[in-house]
Scaffold this active site. Structure first.
Site, mmCIF file in Angstrom:
data_model
loop_
_atom_site.group_PDB
_atom_site.id
_atom_site.type_symbol
_atom_site.label_atom_id
_atom_site.label_comp_id
_atom_site.label_asym_id
_atom_site.label_seq_id
_atom_site.Cartn_x
_atom_site.Cartn_y
_atom_site.Cartn_z
ATOM 1 N N ARG A 51 -1.792 -5.354 11.392
ATOM 2 C CA ARG A 51 -0.891 -6.319 10.770
ATOM 3 C C ARG A 51 -0.519 -7.427 11.766
ATOM 4 N NH1 ARG A 51 4.005 -1.928 10.332
ATOM 5 N NH2 ARG A 51 2.201 -0.576 10.103
ATOM 6 N N ASP A 53 2.924 -10.206 12.355
ATOM 7 C CA ASP A 53 4.308 -10.419 11.899
ATOM 8 C C ASP A 53 4.476 -11.727 11.134
ATOM 9 O OD1 ASP A 53 5.234 -8.102 12.966
ATOM 10 O OD2 ASP A 53 6.019 -9.010 14.800
ATOM 11 N N ARG A 198 4.255 -11.023 22.454
ATOM 12 C CA ARG A 198 5.424 -11.913 22.448
ATOM 13 C C ARG A 198 6.438 -11.543 23.526
ATOM 14 N NH1 ARG A 198 7.142 -11.650 16.303
ATOM 15 N NH2 ARG A 198 8.975 -12.733 17.161
#
Lengths: 248, 248
Positions: A51, A53, A198
């Site tokens: 996935r 975000d 991140r």
């Protein structure tokens, strides 16, 4: 049934992330909707490399699906792109062996993170890179980045919301390159934890602005505590750049 | 009162054009709202070099306003950008003489039009360039472009909705350059009529795809009839690039 491997590029801005969630517009959702339409209402499940975000983009996300339609592989992008919204583009499609799996067969992934420097923000890159108007010590960032390369327990660089037990991952390489006002971080590795890129970028920016020293990186890694690392950099600077497989 | 010349960059996607219209979100509208807020509710009128259409972008649009606030000129962008939406950025501000006028003092304008070629559209440039997946003969476009240079009556290349009587304008230069998959048309001239750049680009694309010959351009110009020219290229590929003045 035949299995198809697709490469897809998307602007994540208008989506509530990649993974299907009830009542939300997601990338997987629009892909499954388009494929189900092509298959005349018969639901088609999409399995991706992983996935991304909300707000995160992809240049080369990979997914597979199974079909009993025999369309030449080069026609699949044309058919799907005519149905998909403009923010999602099928780049290529390929018939693969039944044992190919978009998630389990991944060999290496590359993520990139874009930062825009300069005195004024640009109205054209606001959804596509992090605007960072402060002075950065690029050399300090380069030195700090090297500490992440190799096999490490990345607990300090993983969101506490993760459901993964094993936090050991291998980063093969990190490149930090500046082109005019655009700074690009490239990460290749065998896998990345939830928010890992991140949080690494957020921490490297703290190093670049002098709030942390490069030598603190191994200390932070050893603490295995999310609170030891820097802030999570905003989603809109992040791109899933490419996914590599053993074959195909 | 002091007059200030501002250079502003904006992403035109989310606006109903530049010029104030009742009930619509426009660039001029958000600029006047921000300036009026800075002036504690006293309405501040904004005069620009000219309007741009819905969806058209600007790198260096110029406007002026008058103020009795004495803020150092380098602070004006900081103050205004803190209020303005992210799609609009004040690039610079400068105190100028009272006889400077953003519209009447224009010496030359530059517009650019971006076209994205290639087999697949990109989800990242869909609002910022025209996607054109067909083969183009760049040499034919270059030859055709030269016919526009100089002083001409541009009636054939002006929307019939214009309110301008005089259709004579001078184009100083047209450059057509390809960088990888991006084709950029640059136009400099003393002024441009309503939709003029977009109709010229639409016509040049018809030349590039073989539907018109370069030698037809002078014939179309002489007809002074909008119907003789090609289609109006989409707004989202167009940028008001810079505005030049006698001084300042």
């Amino acid at each position: 049934m035949q299995r198809i491997k697709c490469t897809v590029s998307y602007d994540g801005t208008a989506f509530n992330g990649y993974q299907v969630q009830p009542g939300q517009r997601t990338v997987q959702g629009v892909l499954e909707k388009a494929l189900t339409k092509v298959h005349k209402g018969k639901f088609v499940k999409v399995i991706s490399s992983g996935r991304t975000d909300a707000g995160v983009h992809a240049i080369g996300q990979v997914f597979h699906f199974d079909t009993d339609f025999s369309i030449p592989e080069e026609k699949w992008p044309v058919v799907l792109n005519s149905i998909l919204p403009d923010e999602v583009v099928i780049v290529s499609a390929k018939y693969v062996q039944d044992d190919f799996h978009a998630r389990y067969s991944v060999k290496q992934k590359e993520y990139r993170y874009k930062v825009m420097l300069g005195k004024r923000r640009s109205p054209f890159t606001r959804d596509f890179s992090l605007y960072y108007p402060y002075q950065l010590d690029l050399e300090a960032i380069q030195i700090a980045a090297r500490y992440f390369i190799g096999e490490h327990d990345f607990t300090s660089f993983c969101s506490t919301k993760t459901d993964k037990e094993d936090k050991v991952r291998t980063i093969h390489n990190i490149k930090v390159e500046q082109d005019d006002l655009e700074l690009t971080f490239s990460f290749t590795g065998n896998g990345f934890l939830y928010n890992m890129v991140r949080i690494i970028v957020g921490t490297l920016l703290e190093v670049g602005s002098g709030r942390k020293k490069p030598e603190e990186i191994p200390v932070i890694l050893n603490k295995r505590d999310r609170k030891a690392a820097g802030k999570t950099a905003a989603a809109h600077g992040l791109y899933l750049w490419q996914v590599q497989y053993e074959e195909n």
